[in-house]
Design a protein around this motif. Sequence first.
Motif, PDB file in Angstrom:
ATOM      1  N   ALA A 120      35.869 -10.934  31.449  1.00 31.00           N
ATOM      2  CA  ALA A 120      37.297 -10.893  31.152  1.00 31.00           C
ATOM      3  C   ALA A 120      37.767  -9.456  30.901  1.00 31.00           C
ATOM      4  N   TYR A 121      36.965  -8.669  30.184  1.00 27.67           N
ATOM      5  CA  TYR A 121      37.349  -7.272  29.951  1.00 27.67           C
ATOM      6  C   TYR A 121      37.320  -6.468  31.250  1.00 27.67           C
ATOM      7  N   VAL A 122      36.368  -6.761  32.130  1.00 26.81           N
ATOM      8  CA  VAL A 122      36.331  -6.071  33.423  1.00 26.81           C
ATOM      9  C   VAL A 122      37.574  -6.409  34.246  1.00 26.81           C
ATOM     10  N   LEU A 123      37.969  -7.678  34.242  1.00 29.07           N
ATOM     11  CA  LEU A 123      39.176  -8.079  34.972  1.00 29.07           C
ATOM     12  C   LEU A 123      40.421  -7.439  34.368  1.00 29.07           C
ATOM     13  N   ARG A 124      40.443  -7.315  33.037  1.00 30.61           N
ATOM     14  CA  ARG A 124      41.575  -6.621  32.403  1.00 30.61           C
ATOM     15  C   ARG A 124      41.665  -5.180  32.899  1.00 30.61           C
ATOM     16  N   PHE A 125      40.517  -4.515  32.962  1.00 32.47           N
ATOM     17  CA  PHE A 125      40.503  -3.121  33.407  1.00 32.47           C
ATOM     18  C   PHE A 125      40.997  -3.014  34.847  1.00 32.47           C
ATOM     19  N   ILE A 126      40.554  -3.924  35.705  1.00 34.62           N
ATOM     20  CA  ILE A 126      40.986  -3.889  37.103  1.00 34.62           C
ATOM     21  C   ILE A 126      42.494  -4.135  37.217  1.00 34.62           C
ATOM     22  N   ASN A 127      42.996  -5.091  36.441  1.00 33.66           N
ATOM     23  CA  ASN A 127      44.429  -5.387  36.492  1.00 33.66           C
ATOM     24  C   ASN A 127      45.263  -4.236  35.953  1.00 33.66           C
ATOM     25  N   ARG A 128      44.754  -3.533  34.934  1.00 31.88           N
ATOM     26  CA  ARG A 128      45.497  -2.384  34.398  1.00 31.88           C
ATOM     27  C   ARG A 128      45.529  -1.239  35.399  1.00 31.88           C
ATOM     28  N   LEU A 129      44.469  -1.103  36.201  1.00 28.83           N
ATOM     29  CA  LEU A 129      44.491  -0.077  37.238  1.00 28.83           C
ATOM     30  C   LEU A 129      45.541  -0.389  38.295  1.00 28.83           C
ATOM     31  N   LYS A 130      45.749  -1.670  38.566  1.00 30.91           N
ATOM     32  CA  LYS A 130      46.748  -2.066  39.561  1.00 30.91           C
ATOM     33  C   LYS A 130      48.154  -2.003  39.008  1.00 30.91           C
ATOM     34  N   ASP A 131      48.302  -2.366  37.715  1.00 36.02           N
ATOM     35  CA  ASP A 131      49.632  -2.385  37.105  1.00 36.02           C
ATOM     36  C   ASP A 131      49.503  -1.888  35.668  1.00 36.02           C
ATOM     37  N   LYS A 132      49.867  -0.644  35.415  1.00 35.45           N
ATOM     38  CA  LYS A 132      49.707  -0.044  34.092  1.00 35.45           C
ATOM     39  C   LYS A 132      50.711  -0.565  33.078  1.00 35.45           C
ATOM     40  N   SER A 133      51.682  -1.336  33.520  1.00 30.83           N
ATOM     41  CA  SER A 133      52.664  -1.884  32.584  1.00 30.83           C
ATOM     42  C   SER A 133      52.146  -3.137  31.871  1.00 30.83           C
ATOM     43  N   LEU A 134      51.002  -3.636  32.261  1.00 30.27           N
ATOM     44  CA  LEU A 134      50.454  -4.845  31.640  1.00 30.27           C
ATOM     45  C   LEU A 134      49.968  -4.535  30.235  1.00 30.27           C
ATOM     46  N   ASN A 135      50.268  -5.428  29.314  1.00 26.48           N
ATOM     47  CA  ASN A 135      49.807  -5.301  27.929  1.00 26.48           C
ATOM     48  C   ASN A 135      49.022  -6.558  27.563  1.00 26.48           C
ATOM     49  N   TYR A 136      47.853  -6.350  26.985  1.00 28.24           N
ATOM     50  CA  TYR A 136      46.988  -7.465  26.627  1.00 28.24           C
ATOM     51  C   TYR A 136      46.831  -7.535  25.118  1.00 28.24           C
ATOM     52  N   CYS A 137      46.557  -8.751  24.661  1.00 26.10           N
ATOM     53  CA  CYS A 137      46.249  -8.947  23.242  1.00 26.10           C
ATOM     54  C   CYS A 137      44.879  -8.346  22.951  1.00 26.10           C
ATOM     55  N   LYS A 138      44.618  -8.110  21.685  1.00 22.35           N
ATOM     56  CA  LYS A 138      43.335  -7.527  21.292  1.00 22.35           C
ATOM     57  C   LYS A 138      42.178  -8.456  21.623  1.00 22.35           C
ATOM     58  N   PHE A 139      42.393  -9.761  21.492  1.00 16.69           N
ATOM     59  CA  PHE A 139      41.324 -10.732  21.684  1.00 16.69           C
ATOM     60  C   PHE A 139      41.461 -11.398  23.055  1.00 16.69           C
TER      61      PHE A 139
END
Length: 232
Positions: free
Chosen positions: A17-36
């Motif tokens: 899940a953290y790897v997918l978050r990193f990939i999605n942030r590289l594609k769209d830097k406007s994404l904000n995720y919760c801490k958990f």
Amino acid sequence: MDPANYSNVNRLYRVTAYVLRFINRLKDKSLNYCKFISAEEMNHTETLWVKTVQHETFPELFTPLRKQTKKPQLCQQLVLFLDEHGIIRCGGRIHNADMNFGIKFPVLLPTHSSFTSLIISSEHARSMHGGTQTTVTLIRQRYWIPKIRRVVKQATNKCVICRRVVGKPYADPIAAPLPGYRVQKSNPFEVTGVDFTGALHIKRDNRDTKVYICLFTCAATRAVHLELVPNT
């Protein structure tokens, strides 16, 4: 990512899940995720891993299931089909039962796979380290693993916590050789062991007296000599 490098399946899901978050942030830097990690992300990573394992193990099943062509024998035996997420599920005779969709149509997993081993270990721990039948029952509520009883038994036999409880007791140590004075010819009581036992109460001069017994044991002949010892 290799599932064999992880100790349990939940850790594998969280790292994914953290790897997918990193990939999605590289594609769209406007994404904000919760801490958990959210439950939705955990479900998404589980679906992703199941599809990956199925594509690696059963690549020959996807084309017949998609195009409705001549199906392999495994598809006919387990009544396999693809769900809306592209996951291979097993059919059965309980379509009309009032149960969860995942219970009626379990996900097909390979018998020998690192991911399958993590699933078995997770369900075994969730059953509070229950036996083979308990673990199999929990697994079949979501997954269908061919030859499941054998692989579950192999996995539970490797469980350290279970081996502590159901393992064999420690065997008696090998007895050491007898000392020389026990097996060599000698006079009686040449080597003597002394010990006391008691206390005993006897009556002497109309009074109760406490006495002990001195026990002399011959180390060679095992002869015994007793002496009464007063409490003085």
